[in-house]
Enzyme design. Structure first.
Site, PDB file in Angstrom:
ATOM      1  N   ASP A  53       0.897  -1.222  -0.040  1.00  0.00           N
ATOM      2  CA  ASP A  53       0.236   0.093   0.126  1.00  0.00           C
ATOM      3  C   ASP A  53       0.704   1.167  -0.038  1.00  0.00           C
ATOM      4  OD1 ASP A  53      -2.720   1.384   0.654  1.00  0.00           O
ATOM      5  OD2 ASP A  53      -1.671   1.887   2.257  1.00  0.00           O
ATOM      6  N   GLU A  55       8.308   2.785 -13.813  1.00  0.00           N
ATOM      7  CA  GLU A  55       9.929   3.047 -13.917  1.00  0.00           C
ATOM      8  C   GLU A  55      10.915   3.144 -12.550  1.00  0.00           C
ATOM      9  OE1 GLU A  55       7.964   7.293 -14.067  1.00  0.00           O
ATOM     10  OE2 GLU A  55       7.527   5.154 -14.403  1.00  0.00           O
TER      11      GLU A  55
END
Length: 514
Positions: free
Chosen positions: A216, A260
């Site tokens: 989370d 990324e």
């Protein structure tokens, strides 16, 4: 536009995986108390295996006061009693493995409940080993330097920083940019102790057989970090490295939305999240209201004029960085039904199950469960309407979710589609998962190339020797560059002498090698 993403972890094979998200309190109730539980999930493993699911992610199951549906953890080592016991989880994991299904838990590393023992100790006025486990300012009249904070609640002379709701104090992983004395470096003793504590939590559940974690708010750890999150990435590289040294096959998927960065941090997968006008939002949620079909401009809404390129230009650069999971929905986003029709949702699932990454299905989306506007529950607010009980059997009380009285249910059953009615979408989901799992060209990191089309509403892409074409529009369209053998199709798609003919809301997979 073509690219093959690098493997996230060379020792981990995620190619044929299909992930299914389970909101445990709403999936299946085994004891008739109106709340779903671990034993209930275990009882539905046959259904999941038959669907073709290979991995499940459980929303938080740890002990909690449930002010944010379990994302306010009170004890990382204790299963919330309403879900069962540690033994129930071990049984679920063992039975899931027998069904060929891995189990991921939901890890909340950025904050805890204010009721957590760590925080209660940290709030004491006398210094102790937990004083720096959370972020406290210098005195009770200080502010959070731009971060949300709470003061006047405890005897400790300071205010504390929040990570989300008032009930969720932020754990201390340090600050990258520091301009106040109370802002510690990420490698200070307090933040380092927080890292070690979270590593121990992960090791505990992995030792009991769990396969990994969905993490989370993975990007929220180090405060005042740079835009490219290099300090947070360094923290994750350290923690993941220590866990992987003992559990090399641990599976980690981040709630980050920037693959990324997530992959640099060491995660195996990242989720394409619903953010405003991003590519995922444009696909199915470009509507001012979850139930407003009239003004819906989503690509998969038949009456929309949104071109495929609006999605492609946003998605294609992100896909290059590794496994980036497209989701059918989740506990934070409105369900697609009833705003999108079944035909439109079938077209979207055709897309979902033929794209790169590990496709992720939110429980009930495969049968067309509907978003409903209902009062908030456990901090859900507008999200609550996507968290209603799974609808198993329309002939049974509460659609087979629970034997409890309707007024005792965790949330009311929304009604509508159910598993026993065998919706077309359910059959399609099962069919496409079976094709995907046995066809390397459709799997997680197989090449993807978006193809030019003669109409802006057509979406076409090649995955190795397979060409996938989707027409979400209200008009019949033709795609001339698809010659071969039809592998699967919906909506009356057919190969003709002139190529592929697609009626409204139709799609097809064509094997161009045959």
């Amino acid at each position: 536009m073509s690219n093959t993403p690098p493997p996230s972890n060379p020792g981990l094979d995620l190619e044929s995986e299909v992930l299914y998200q389970i909101y445990p309190q709403s999936f299946a109730d085994s004891n008739g108390d109106g709340i779903g539980d671990l034993a209930g999930i275990t009882s539905k493993l046959d259904y999941l295996a038959d669907l073709g699911i290979t991995m499940i992610w459980l929303n938080p199951i740890f002990d909690s006061p449930f002010k944010d549906a379990g994302y306010d953890v009170r004890d990382y080592y204790q299963i919330a009693p309403r879900y069962g016991t540690t033994e129930d989880l071990v049984t679920l994991v063992e039975q899931a493995h027998r069904h060929g299904i891995k189990v991921l838990l939901d890890l909340v590393p950025g904050h805890t409940s204010e009721e957590h023992a760590w925080f209660q100790q940290s709030a004491q006025p006398e210094p102790n080993e937990f004083s720096d486990r959370y972020i406290w300012t210098e005195h009770a009249f200080d502010n959070g330097a731009g971060l949300p904070f709470i003061g006047g609640e405890y005897d400790r002379n300071g205010t504390y920083i929040l990570n989300f709701f008032k009930s969720q104090p932020a754990l201390n992983y340090g600050f990258h940019q520091r301009n106040r004395p109370w802002q510690q470096s990420p490698d200070a003793p307090g933040p380092m102790a927080t890292r070690q504590a979270m590593v121990e939590v992960m090791k505990h559940w992995l030792e009991l057989g769990c396969d990994g974690f969905r993490v989370d708010m993975a990007d929220s750890l180090v405060k005042f970090d740079t835009e490219d999150k290099q300090a947070t990435i360094a923290v994750w590289q350290d923690m993941i490295g220590r866990v992987r040294a003992m559990y090399p096959n641990v599976i980690l998927v981040s709630e980050w939305g920037k693959p990324e960065l997530a992959h640099e941090a060491g995660f195996d997968m990242d989720f394409y999240l619903d953010w405003g006008d991003n590519g995922y939002h444009l696909l199915t949620r470009e509507s001012p209201d979850p139930l407003d079909r009239t003004h819906d401009r989503s690509f998969f809404a038949q009456h929309s004029d949104t071109p495929a390129t609006d999605f492609i230009v946003q998605y294609e650069p992100l896909y290059r960085h590794g496994l980036f999971n497209i989701i059918s929905g989740n506990h934070d986003t409105p369900r697609l039904a009833p705003r999108l029709t079944e035909a439109e949702r079938m077209a979207f699932f055709f897309f979902l199950l033929t794209m790169p990454g590990v496709p992720t299905i939110y429980y009930g989306d495969e049968i067309g469960m509907e978003y409903v506007k209902i009062p908030t529950k456990e901090g859900g607010y507008a999200r609550t309407g996507s968290r209603t009980p799974m609808q198993w059997d329309s002939t049974q009380p509460n659609y087979g979710f629970s034997t409890a009285a309707p007024e005792s249910l965790y949330l009311p059953v929304s009604g509508g589609p159910s598993v026993d009615k065998q919706p077309q979408l359910l059959a399609l989901t099962r069919q496409l998962i079976a094709i995907r799992r046995t066809t390397p060209a459709l799997q997680a990191s197989a090449p993807l190339e978006f193809l030019p089309t003669p109409h802006p509403r057509l979406l076409a892409y090649r995955r190795s020797h397979l060409t996938i074409v989707i027409n979400p529009s209200a008009q019949p369209l033709d795609y001339p560059d698809a010659n071969g053998t039809m592998v699967a199709g919906i909506g009356g798609a057919e190969l003709t002498g002139a190529g592929l003919h697609l009626p409204p809301t139709a799609a097809a997979i064509v094997d161009t090698d045959k």
